[in-house]
Design an enzyme around this catalytic site. Sequence first.
Site, PDB file in Angstrom:
ATOM      1  N   HIS A  23       0.829  -1.206   0.000  1.00  0.00           N
ATOM      2  CA  HIS A  23       0.000   0.000   0.000  1.00  0.00           C
ATOM      3  C   HIS A  23       0.865   1.258   0.000  1.00  0.00           C
ATOM      4  O   HIS A  23       0.552   2.248  -0.667  1.00  0.00           O
ATOM      5  CB  HIS A  23      -0.918   0.008   1.229  1.00  0.00           C
ATOM      6  CG  HIS A  23      -2.130  -0.863   1.079  1.00  0.00           C
ATOM      7  ND1 HIS A  23      -2.034  -2.209   0.836  1.00  0.00           N
ATOM      8  CD2 HIS A  23      -3.460  -0.571   1.145  1.00  0.00           C
ATOM      9  CE1 HIS A  23      -3.266  -2.719   0.753  1.00  0.00           C
ATOM     10  NE2 HIS A  23      -4.144  -1.751   0.928  1.00  0.00           N
ATOM     11  N   ASP A  45       7.819  -2.502   8.200  1.00  0.00           N
ATOM     12  CA  ASP A  45       7.326  -2.615   6.822  1.00  0.00           C
ATOM     13  C   ASP A  45       7.056  -1.243   6.226  1.00  0.00           C
ATOM     14  O   ASP A  45       7.310  -1.005   5.039  1.00  0.00           O
ATOM     15  CB  ASP A  45       6.037  -3.443   6.788  1.00  0.00           C
ATOM     16  CG  ASP A  45       6.216  -4.810   7.424  1.00  0.00           C
ATOM     17  OD1 ASP A  45       7.355  -5.309   7.439  1.00  0.00           O
ATOM     18  OD2 ASP A  45       5.222  -5.370   7.912  1.00  0.00           O
ATOM     19  N   HIS A  85       0.436  -4.147   9.139  1.00  0.00           N
ATOM     20  CA  HIS A  85       1.875  -4.314   8.918  1.00  0.00           C
ATOM     21  C   HIS A  85       2.609  -3.927  10.187  1.00  0.00           C
ATOM     22  O   HIS A  85       2.099  -3.169  11.019  1.00  0.00           O
ATOM     23  CB  HIS A  85       2.363  -3.414   7.770  1.00  0.00           C
ATOM     24  CG  HIS A  85       2.144  -3.972   6.410  1.00  0.00           C
ATOM     25  ND1 HIS A  85       2.988  -4.900   5.829  1.00  0.00           N
ATOM     26  CD2 HIS A  85       1.173  -3.737   5.489  1.00  0.00           C
ATOM     27  CE1 HIS A  85       2.553  -5.197   4.611  1.00  0.00           C
ATOM     28  NE2 HIS A  85       1.442  -4.507   4.388  1.00  0.00           N
TER      29      HIS A  85
END
Length: 313
Positions: free
Chosen positions: A181, A226, A222
């Site tokens: 994302h 990350d 996450h």
Amino acid sequence: MSFYIGREASKIWKRFCAEITTEINLLSENWKYLLAGLVCQYIHGLAARGVHYLHKPGPTLQDLGFFLLPELGQDKAYLSETVFTTIFVSFFLWTFHPFILKNKKIYTVLIWCRVLSFLVACQALRIVSFYSTQLPGPNYHCREGSELARLPPPKSVLEVLLINFPHGVLYGCGDLIFSSHMIFTLVFVLTYQKYGTQRCIKQLGWLLAVIQSLLIIASHKHYTVDVVVAWYTVNLVVFFVDKKLPEMDRTGAATLLPMSVKDNKGGRSKDENQKLLNGNSVDPAEWRQRTQTNGKILENGTAHHADSAKNGA
């Protein structure tokens, strides 16, 4: 009033048709790059699906972001997806604004060639990263006890190739380092930062990127690492890849890759192709505003100097 509306509608239609002609010619020359970029998107989804079969749920790792940010919970996990969807749709629509608006700096085909090249480079690094080490997923559906935490062995190759879209994308596990994302978010924001004209939207884009980062961590989709790795990796990848690609906005009027006489189609010469990219092939009334001779361009009505030699061009 009706005469004025009809005249403006006629201008918009002519502008739209002229842009369609230009973009179709660009698409005929660059469709291979677009197709390759889209195929790589599928490969990235296939890799994310594959690592889910290797995922082993376990205790959530100690994380600074989880400690500092309040947990949103499953009922509010949609907030990060809402922000991401807003960024994605807004950027997608912006790339098609040359078909309608007069103030144009980009070509839709070429901007997507560029964006896809950024995405492919980042996603290649991401695939290598999450296959190197599989971490226990912090998301709710990836924890021990959830039916989605482990995938049963596939019954056929077709089951793997179909990647169970979109359910498999939304409820994947194991593809953690680094956040996909954030790859899309940062690539879109960085692209608009360079080719966009509205300063307030640029600032809003960076603000949304920060909010998106915090929501991803607060939703436990996450780990903090990350998101952190995504921030510096995507920025570095975009910086170096952008330096290797020739300039492609309307002021530079260069294609994604250098053209040669052999690449011409329809009997057009290289000069004619260049005129087409400059927008000189349409009606003179539709000529676009170019960079001024003093090397300045306008952004929100404020003049500033343009780079005299972008990306070595």
